[in-house]
Design an enzyme around this catalytic site. Structure first.
Site, PDB file in Angstrom:
ATOM      1  N   THR A  67       0.655  -1.298  -0.036  1.00  0.00           N
ATOM      2  CA  THR A  67      -0.089  -0.229   0.198  1.00  0.00           C
ATOM      3  C   THR A  67       1.012   1.557  -0.091  1.00  0.00           C
ATOM      4  OG1 THR A  67      -0.345   0.313   2.048  1.00  0.00           O
ATOM      5  CG2 THR A  67      -2.187  -1.229   1.471  1.00  0.00           C
TER       6      THR A  67
ATOM      7  N   LYS B 134      -6.144  -1.443  52.846  1.00  0.00           N
ATOM      8  CA  LYS B 134      -6.997  -0.387  53.463  1.00  0.00           C
ATOM      9  C   LYS B 134      -5.854   0.904  53.014  1.00  0.00           C
ATOM     10  CE  LYS B 134     -10.744   1.029  55.203  1.00  0.00           C
ATOM     11  NZ  LYS B 134     -11.036   0.596  55.861  1.00  0.00           N
ATOM     12  N   HIS B 135      -6.267   2.291  52.172  1.00  0.00           N
ATOM     13  CA  HIS B 135      -5.655   2.754  51.319  1.00  0.00           C
ATOM     14  C   HIS B 135      -4.621   2.075  50.961  1.00  0.00           C
ATOM     15  CE1 HIS B 135      -8.926   5.348  52.383  1.00  0.00           C
ATOM     16  NE2 HIS B 135      -9.407   4.784  53.794  1.00  0.00           N
TER      17      HIS B 135
ATOM     18  N   GLY C 217     -14.606  -3.115  55.499  1.00  0.00           N
ATOM     19  CA  GLY C 217     -14.541  -2.023  53.845  1.00  0.00           C
ATOM     20  C   GLY C 217     -13.192  -2.066  53.098  1.00  0.00           C
TER      21      GLY C 217
ATOM     22  N   ASN D 156       8.084   5.144  55.479  1.00  0.00           N
ATOM     23  CA  ASN D 156       8.356   4.326  56.630  1.00  0.00           C
ATOM     24  C   ASN D 156       8.210   3.356  57.522  1.00  0.00           C
ATOM     25  OD1 ASN D 156      10.883   5.180  56.894  1.00  0.00           O
ATOM     26  ND2 ASN D 156      10.388   7.318  58.148  1.00  0.00           N
TER      27      ASN D 156
ATOM     28  N   ASP E  34      17.776   4.210  68.091  1.00  0.00           N
ATOM     29  CA  ASP E  34      16.107   4.844  69.635  1.00  0.00           C
ATOM     30  C   ASP E  34      15.735   3.393  68.672  1.00  0.00           C
ATOM     31  OD1 ASP E  34      16.516   5.905  67.023  1.00  0.00           O
ATOM     32  OD2 ASP E  34      15.751   7.366  68.154  1.00  0.00           O
TER      33      ASP E  34
ATOM     34  N   HIS F  81       7.432   4.672  47.640  1.00  0.00           N
ATOM     35  CA  HIS F  81       6.384   5.987  48.757  1.00  0.00           C
ATOM     36  C   HIS F  81       5.427   6.562  47.598  1.00  0.00           C
ATOM     37  CE1 HIS F  81      10.951   7.073  49.157  1.00  0.00           C
ATOM     38  NE2 HIS F  81      10.374   7.282  50.779  1.00  0.00           N
TER      39      HIS F  81
END
Length: 526
Positions: free
Chosen positions: A70, A279-280, A309, A420, A480, A526
């Site tokens: 073509t 969740k989220h 939920g 974190n 700590d 992140h």
């Protein structure tokens, strides 16, 4: 001045012949002349339709195994000529170029060839050249030419012709042109992406493409428009799943369901039953068990409040007893490799619960890309597909066999928790998860508080974290954090190491009687 264009001649050249004969018949019945290539022409003739070969238009036979057929002025002139430009019309008449008013093309199945694992040579041969060239030509000249690149648009084309007695309106042709350019862009994106992956190169130009799967009611919030696109891969997951019931998935449902299923895939189905509750986009409970029902109950116990939920992902087909447990609280989505009739029957009474099945688990080690938009550009990285690395015990005390097993589960889960991240695991179940804090110590404390809440909800004495293994997605910058872990009862810690204060952290672990394992690898999310 009317914007209607009447169609007298159509060029059809399709790899996907779905609906071809019905479309061609409908065009022929409307008096439209048909031109076609190779296999498409053969299919039309076999159905008894008159069709002219494109070689008759070009004066050249198809050659080089169909690579050249073509790419000719008689084709591109017929597509690109401006019908209201006298010079164009004179050129057409001088060179015997006939106008083409409708182009119906779908491209060589390059994406499908890649998806089925075709060889390098097969993939190269399935890169279409003439098709994209014709599509772009017709789309550019959409003032006069219709271009159809998707089987889904065949009914709309015929409806438009019926509405205008064999003509189409400019607005319709503009929409076709938009789809056409988007299709060729997606096609080129697939080719360039495949070559970059195959060659192991970072390309100078990067593009991504997808196919619209659904319009979503809204995005993360009601004021944000959103849609769901699939990338054509066969990776099991929310994009390839079958939805058995429930209302349509929302933007957040899709995002969270993907996160849940990718996490549970870290636990092979032939190993032990595993359940993740999300969740989220963060896990609120992950566990293994002798059965799926037991694994779900143990995951739920980690954070009963957050599980309400939430999204539930399973690494094995859902069964009736597990479905009954899940149905005891409100759950947004359940995703699993399959579901038996008993499970479907249980969920049938939960009209708002979505059940998705995928026929498999995604391979957590399969390569892929993660993309994130930023102002003025976007970031691209390899997906985090790292396996559990070679481990190094850095403390005087060695972890017990049980501690090591729990530590490895905690490490798998921490990979899927927003940084974190701190994860506590006891007896193959999470008992506390701390996510997304600016301070690692805060995540450590939040995870411990979650464990206290879980103990209270179950009527058990705290702390559930006594004798647990803890995972940190990145190194402890100070001692700590380790001191907090010991205070809540953790006896084993797995972390990447690599801090300038590693010696202080290890010394604290030795002083507190903890076993500490270095992975040499972090899992920021992140």
């Amino acid at each position: 001045m009317t914007d209607l264009v009447y169609i007298g001649r159509a060029l059809l050249s399709v790899s996907d012949k779905t609906g071809l004969l019905d479309l061609a018949r409908a065009l022929h019945d409307r008096g439209i002349e048909l031109i076609s290539t190779g296999g498409t022409a053969n299919a039309l003739r076999a159905d008894g339709m008159p069709v002219r070969d494109v070689s008759e238009i070009t004066g050249f036979p198809e050659m080089m195994d169909g690579r050249v057929k073509t790419l000719h002025p008689n084709v591109h002139g017929g597509l690109l000529a401006l019908r209201d430009d006298d010079e164009h019309l004179l050129a057409m008449a001088a060179h015997g170029i006939e106008p083409i008013d409708l182009l119906v093309v779908n491209l060589y199945p390059f994406e499908a060839t890649v998806a089925r694992g075709g060889s390098y040579e097969d993939c190269i041969e399935n890169i279409d050249i003439g098709g994209p060239a014709m599509i772009r030509a017709a789309a550019k000249n959409h003032r006069f030419v219709n271009v159809v690149t998707d089987v889904q648009d065949y009914p709309a084309l015929l409806a438009e012709l019926d509405a205008h007695d064999g003509a189409t309106g400019l607005a319709f042709r503009q929409k076709l042109a938009l789809t056409a350019y988007a299709r060729t862009a997606a096609y080129d994106s697939a080719v360039s992406g495949w070559m970059a992956q195959t060659l192991g190169e970072v390309p100078r130009y990067r593009s991504f493409a997808g196919t619209l799967s659904s319009h979503l009611r809204y995005g993360e919030n009601p004021h944000q428009a959103a849609a769901f696109y699939t990338d054509g891969s066969a990776r099991p997951g929310v994009a390839t799943a079958r939805q058995w019931q429930g209302k349509e998935l929302s933007y957040n449902n899709i995002n969270d369901t993907d996160a849940a299923f990718e996490l549970v895939a870290e636990f092979p189905a032939d190993d032990t039953p595993a359940v993740a509750i999300i969740k989220h986009a963060n896990p609120c409970g992950v566990a293994t068990g002798a059965t799926l029902a037991e694994a779900y109950a143990r995951a739920y116990d980690c954070d009963r409040t957050s599980a309400f939920g939430g999204i539930v992902a399973l690494n094995r087909p859902l069964d009736g007893p597990t479905a009954e447990k899940i149905a005891e609280i409100f759950t947004e989505v359940v995703i699993a490799p399959g579901a038996d009739d008993a499970a479907k029957s249980v969920f049938a009474a939960k009209k708002n619960l979505r059940l998705l099945t995928t026929l498999g688990l995604p391979d957590p080690r399969a390569p892929g890309l993660a993309v994130r938009q930023v102002s003025g550009g976007f970031l691209v990285q390899d997906k985090d597909t790292a396996e559990v690395p070679e481990l190094k015990v850095v403390t005087k005390r060695q972890p017990t066999e049980a501690e090591m097993a729990d530590a490895l589960i905690a490490w798998k889960v921490a990979k899927h928790v927003k940084s974190n991240a701190i994860v506590y695991v006891k007896d193959a179940a999470t008992v506390g998860i701390g996510a997304g804090q600016m301070s690692r110590v805060d995540s450590t404390r939040i995870a411990a508080r979650k464990a206290e809440d879980a103990a209270e909800a179950m009527g058990l004495p705290a702390p559930l974290t006594k004798g647990c293994a803890a995972a940190s997605d990145a190194f402890f910058p100070f001692a700590d954090g380790v001191e907090v872990l010991a205070a809540v009862g953790a006896t084993c810690v797995i972390q990447p190491g690599g801090s300038v204060r590693d010696a202080e952290v290890i010394e604290a672990a030795d002083r507190l009687g903890l076993a500490m394992i270095f992975t040499g690898q972090r899992h920021f999310r992140h």
